[in-house]
Design a protein around this motif. Structure first.
Motif: not given
Length: 70
Positions: A31, A35, A38-39
């Motif tokens: 996870r 993240t 995605k950032k």
């Protein structure tokens, strides 16, 4: 590794749980990588959702070139 797994899934995309399973990792290890991706703009939510291992709807991630047209 997470990026490569998502890229290999092409248009189907993957949830964090699916990435973890494919890589033989725990979802708790994956996870944070999702993240980070995605950032960085490397992966985006396809708009789709699939149930994760606990039955909750999880976002399906794809790399941008496989993002479904709107």
């Amino acid at each position: 590794m997470a990026f490569s797994a998502i890229a290999r899934s092409q248009f189907h995309g993957m949830t964090a749980d699916e990435v973890a399973r494919a890589l033989g990792e725990t979802v708790l290890a994956i996870r944070p990588r999702i993240t980070e991706l995605k950032k960085a703009g490397a992966v985006v939510c396809s708009g789709g959702k699939r149930p994760n291992i606990s039955g909750v709807s999880a976002d399906v991630m794809v790399i941008i070139k496989y993002l479904p047209p709107k």
